[in-house]
Write a protein that holds these residues in place. Structure first.
Motif, PDB file in Angstrom:
ATOM      1  N   SER A  70      23.504  43.844  47.442  1.00 16.47           N
ATOM      2  CA  SER A  70      24.731  44.037  46.662  1.00 16.47           C
ATOM      3  C   SER A  70      24.353  44.075  45.187  1.00 16.47           C
ATOM      4  O   SER A  70      23.227  43.692  44.819  1.00 16.47           O
ATOM      5  CB  SER A  70      25.728  42.897  46.903  1.00 16.47           C
ATOM      6  N   GLY A  71      25.285  44.495  44.367  1.00 15.71           N
ATOM      7  CA  GLY A  71      25.067  44.440  42.926  1.00 15.71           C
ATOM      8  C   GLY A  71      24.889  43.003  42.464  1.00 15.71           C
ATOM      9  O   GLY A  71      24.098  42.714  41.564  1.00 15.71           O
ATOM     10  N   THR A  72      25.620  42.097  43.098  1.00 16.70           N
ATOM     11  CA  THR A  72      25.541  40.677  42.752  1.00 16.70           C
ATOM     12  C   THR A  72      24.147  40.117  43.055  1.00 16.70           C
ATOM     13  O   THR A  72      23.560  39.410  42.226  1.00 16.70           O
ATOM     14  CB  THR A  72      26.619  39.896  43.535  1.00 16.70           C
ATOM     15  N   THR A  96      34.850  41.189  32.528  1.00 14.39           N
ATOM     16  CA  THR A  96      34.006  41.694  33.604  1.00 14.39           C
ATOM     17  C   THR A  96      34.350  40.989  34.899  1.00 14.39           C
ATOM     18  O   THR A  96      35.146  40.042  34.912  1.00 14.39           O
ATOM     19  CB  THR A  96      32.511  41.483  33.258  1.00 14.39           C
ATOM     20  N   SER A 100      28.928  39.002  36.906  1.00 17.62           N
ATOM     21  CA  SER A 100      28.084  39.164  35.708  1.00 17.62           C
ATOM     22  C   SER A 100      27.690  37.814  35.110  1.00 17.62           C
ATOM     23  O   SER A 100      26.671  37.705  34.438  1.00 17.62           O
ATOM     24  CB  SER A 100      28.804  39.973  34.614  1.00 17.62           C
ATOM     25  N   ASP A 168      24.549  45.222  33.026  1.00 15.71           N
ATOM     26  CA  ASP A 168      25.408  45.335  34.200  1.00 15.71           C
ATOM     27  C   ASP A 168      26.028  46.723  34.132  1.00 15.71           C
ATOM     28  O   ASP A 168      26.972  46.957  33.376  1.00 15.71           O
ATOM     29  CB  ASP A 168      26.470  44.232  34.199  1.00 15.71           C
ATOM     30  N   ALA A 170      27.304  48.347  36.764  1.00 21.93           N
ATOM     31  CA  ALA A 170      28.073  48.562  38.001  1.00 21.93           C
ATOM     32  C   ALA A 170      29.094  49.687  37.818  1.00 21.93           C
ATOM     33  O   ALA A 170      29.459  50.366  38.771  1.00 21.93           O
ATOM     34  CB  ALA A 170      28.775  47.274  38.410  1.00 21.93           C
ATOM     35  N   HIS A 171      29.545  49.903  36.562  1.00 21.43           N
ATOM     36  CA  HIS A 171      30.540  50.949  36.286  1.00 21.43           C
ATOM     37  C   HIS A 171      29.905  52.232  35.771  1.00 21.43           C
ATOM     38  O   HIS A 171      30.625  53.168  35.447  1.00 21.43           O
ATOM     39  CB  HIS A 171      31.514  50.479  35.188  1.00 21.43           C
ATOM     40  N   MET A 190      21.411  46.960  36.344  1.00 21.07           N
ATOM     41  CA  MET A 190      21.965  46.793  37.695  1.00 21.07           C
ATOM     42  C   MET A 190      23.022  47.858  37.993  1.00 21.07           C
ATOM     43  O   MET A 190      23.887  48.112  37.173  1.00 21.07           O
ATOM     44  CB  MET A 190      22.602  45.405  37.824  1.00 21.07           C
ATOM     45  N   SER A 192      25.820  49.021  41.265  1.00 20.44           N
ATOM     46  CA  SER A 192      26.480  48.539  42.483  1.00 20.44           C
ATOM     47  C   SER A 192      26.925  49.738  43.321  1.00 20.44           C
ATOM     48  O   SER A 192      27.367  50.755  42.775  1.00 20.44           O
ATOM     49  CB  SER A 192      27.698  47.693  42.115  1.00 20.44           C
ATOM     50  N   LYS A 197      32.882  52.046  43.693  1.00 18.19           N
ATOM     51  CA  LYS A 197      31.990  52.495  42.614  1.00 18.19           C
ATOM     52  C   LYS A 197      31.648  53.990  42.775  1.00 18.19           C
ATOM     53  O   LYS A 197      32.135  54.635  43.685  1.00 18.19           O
ATOM     54  CB  LYS A 197      30.737  51.621  42.590  1.00 18.19           C
ATOM     55  N   GLY A 204      25.910  47.166  48.471  1.00 19.17           N
ATOM     56  CA  GLY A 204      24.551  47.504  48.043  1.00 19.17           C
ATOM     57  C   GLY A 204      24.429  47.467  46.538  1.00 19.17           C
ATOM     58  O   GLY A 204      25.436  47.517  45.818  1.00 19.17           O
ATOM     59  N   TYR A 339      39.877  42.990  33.697  1.00 20.56           N
ATOM     60  CA  TYR A 339      39.734  41.915  34.670  1.00 20.56           C
ATOM     61  C   TYR A 339      40.477  40.709  34.145  1.00 20.56           C
ATOM     62  O   TYR A 339      40.842  40.651  32.978  1.00 20.56           O
ATOM     63  CB  TYR A 339      38.254  41.521  34.813  1.00 20.56           C
TER      64      TYR A 339
HETATM   65  C1  PLP Z   1      31.247  45.615  41.274  1.00 18.90           C
HETATM   66  C2  PLP Z   1      30.724  44.825  40.137  1.00 18.90           C
HETATM   67  C3  PLP Z   1      29.708  43.858  40.270  1.00 18.90           C
HETATM   68  C4  PLP Z   1      29.206  43.366  41.580  1.00 18.90           C
HETATM   69  O1  PLP Z   1      28.744  44.324  42.433  1.00 18.90           O
HETATM   70  P1  PLP Z   1      28.786  44.058  44.014  1.00 18.90           P
HETATM   71  O2  PLP Z   1      27.975  45.222  44.529  1.00 18.90           O
HETATM   72  O3  PLP Z   1      30.215  44.119  44.436  1.00 18.90           O
HETATM   73  O4  PLP Z   1      28.153  42.759  44.293  1.00 18.90           O
HETATM   74  C5  PLP Z   1      29.219  43.251  39.132  1.00 18.90           C
HETATM   75  N1  PLP Z   1      29.691  43.553  37.918  1.00 18.90           N
HETATM   76  C6  PLP Z   1      30.675  44.449  37.745  1.00 18.90           C
HETATM   77  C7  PLP Z   1      31.150  44.743  36.364  1.00 18.90           C
HETATM   78  C8  PLP Z   1      31.241  45.110  38.846  1.00 18.90           C
HETATM   79  O5  PLP Z   1      32.241  45.967  38.663  1.00 18.90           O
END
Ligand code: PLP
Length: 398
Positions: A70-72, A96, A100, A168, A170-171, A190, A192, A197, A204, A339
């Protein structure tokens, strides 16, 4: 045709069926790619993972990429590789997803929230400087909504203070900062692959890096801290021998998921282009709406538009954000809020973070609504959202 009576007051909703704010787009090619792996010799970490990592590295322009569950988990790995541990402080944004900052807590370190720039909604470099102490070890900027954070200034601060920068993103798969792809710039970045996404593998994530030492650490961290490379071993009992050298985790993505990711990546450019087009349609529709502030776009980057967020000009409105949010839901528009500032979450409050810590983020939180934006949307869906927003805001406008 729906009239001007809001659905929440008994009128006909703008849409007869619900439009989510985000969702995956899966086609026949994606399905075929997954089926092919299911019929192959490898279903967990095998050739599809290597190919997926190589594709992400190629697209982002990074030297290395390491897939995670996962991204986490990927953020956790990056914090480990950066050497973040007990007694360290890591500066991040409150605007966020909790992950994060949670990744800093996983390593026994302390997240420090610096406020956002009220225009870009990204970390404000001036506020980062105010939070530096002799314990600061790293900065985790978030490219909020897909718009790159001010990376030049953040890297200047990092160089001057010997800090690691973990982005981060993810976006921000497919976003650019000053003509460089996000993923090729920071120490580690990172991505996600959650279904909302830009591309998905179900769950993932990935870290990209140009640093071979981080790369080796990340590979080992995602597999229990074990190495099978004889050059890296302290002992060697024979051909069966592997060596666990630190406490890692099982954070391995499967080949089944990687097959989906490889196939999805072929559509990335098309997905990002669609998001840009729909965001431009929203901008055009709301540019002159006095009750709404449309998202500011910095000219130092190109956003990949993960989210489209409107900020309400509450002084022009008779209703609250909650009234407007609920009215839009009843029109069958899947709105959201991105958020709740992380330091206001009960767990963080319990840790001692106080309301008032980041006033810009807190004020923004009270005004924002995320509109639907995803690759599977049609232009008609976009028009429905615009019609619903206009209908609801006309009703609540002073
Ligand atoms: C989605 C997201 C994550 C976490 O990603 P996962 O793959 O859901 O674990 C972290 N930071 C931000 C800003 C996200 O939008």
């Amino acid at each position: 045709m729906s009239g001007s009576t809001l659905a929440i007051h008994g009128g006909t909703p703008v849409r007869s069926h619900y439009l989510p704010y985000g969702r995956q787009f899966i086609d026949e090619a994606d399905i075929a790619s997954v089926v092919q792996v299911l019929q192959s010799d490898f279903i967990t970490t095998g050739p599809a993972i290597e190919q997926f990592e190589a594709e992400i590295a190629r697209i982002t322009g990074a030297k290395y990429a390491v897939a995670f569950t996962s991204g986490t988990a990927a953020l956790h790995g990056a914090c480990f590789a950066a050497g973040i541990g007990e007694g360290d402080e890591v500066i991040t944004t409150p605007m966020t997803f909790a992950a994060s900052a949670n990744c800093v807590l996983y390593q026994g370190a302390t997240p420090v929230f610096a406020d956002i720039d009220p225009q870009t909604y990204n970390l404000d470099p001036k506020r980062i400087r105010e939070k530096l102490t002799k314990h600061t070890k790293a900065i985790i900027p978030v490219h909020f909504t897909g718009q790159p954070a001010e990376l030049d200034e953040i890297h200047t601060i990092a160089r001057e203070n010997n800090l690691v920068v973990i982005e981060d993103a993810a976006h921000a798969l497919g976003a650019q900062y000053k003509n460089k792809s996000i993923g090729s710039i920071g120490d580690m970045t990172m991505f996600s692959f959650h279904p909302v996404k830009h591309i998905t593998t179900g769950e993932g994530g990935m870290i990209t890096t140009n640093n071979p030492l981080y790369y080796e650490k990340l590979l080992q961290f995602r597999s229990h801290g074990i190495t099978r490379n004889p050059d890296h071993m302290i002992q060697n009992h024979g051909p069966w021998y592997y060596e666990m050298q630190f406490l890692g985790y099982n954070y391995r993505l499967t080949d089944i998921q990687a097959a989906l990711g490889i196939s999805q990546l072929k559509k990335l450019e098309q997905f990002v282009d669609l998001r840009k087009k729909y965001a431009a349609m929203y901008n055009e529709a709301f540019r002159h709406t006095k009750t709404i502030q449309i998202p500011y776009q910095s000219n130092s980057g190109v956003s990949s538009w993960h989210l489209y967020i409107i900020a309400l000009n509450l002084e022009q409105l008779k209703g609250s954000r909650k009234n407007i949010f609920e009215a839009l839901l009843k029109e069958n528009i899947g709105v959201n809020v991105h958020y709740i500032p992380v330091h206001l979450l009960p767990y963080y409050q319990e840790l001692g973070y106080k309301q008032g810590l980041c006033p810009n983020a807190e004020q923004l939180y009270n005004r924002i609504i995320t509109l639907p934006l995803f690759q599977g949307m049609s232009e008609q869906d976009v028009h429905d959202v615009i019609r619903a927003v206009n209908k609801v805001l006309n009703h609540y406008s002073k």
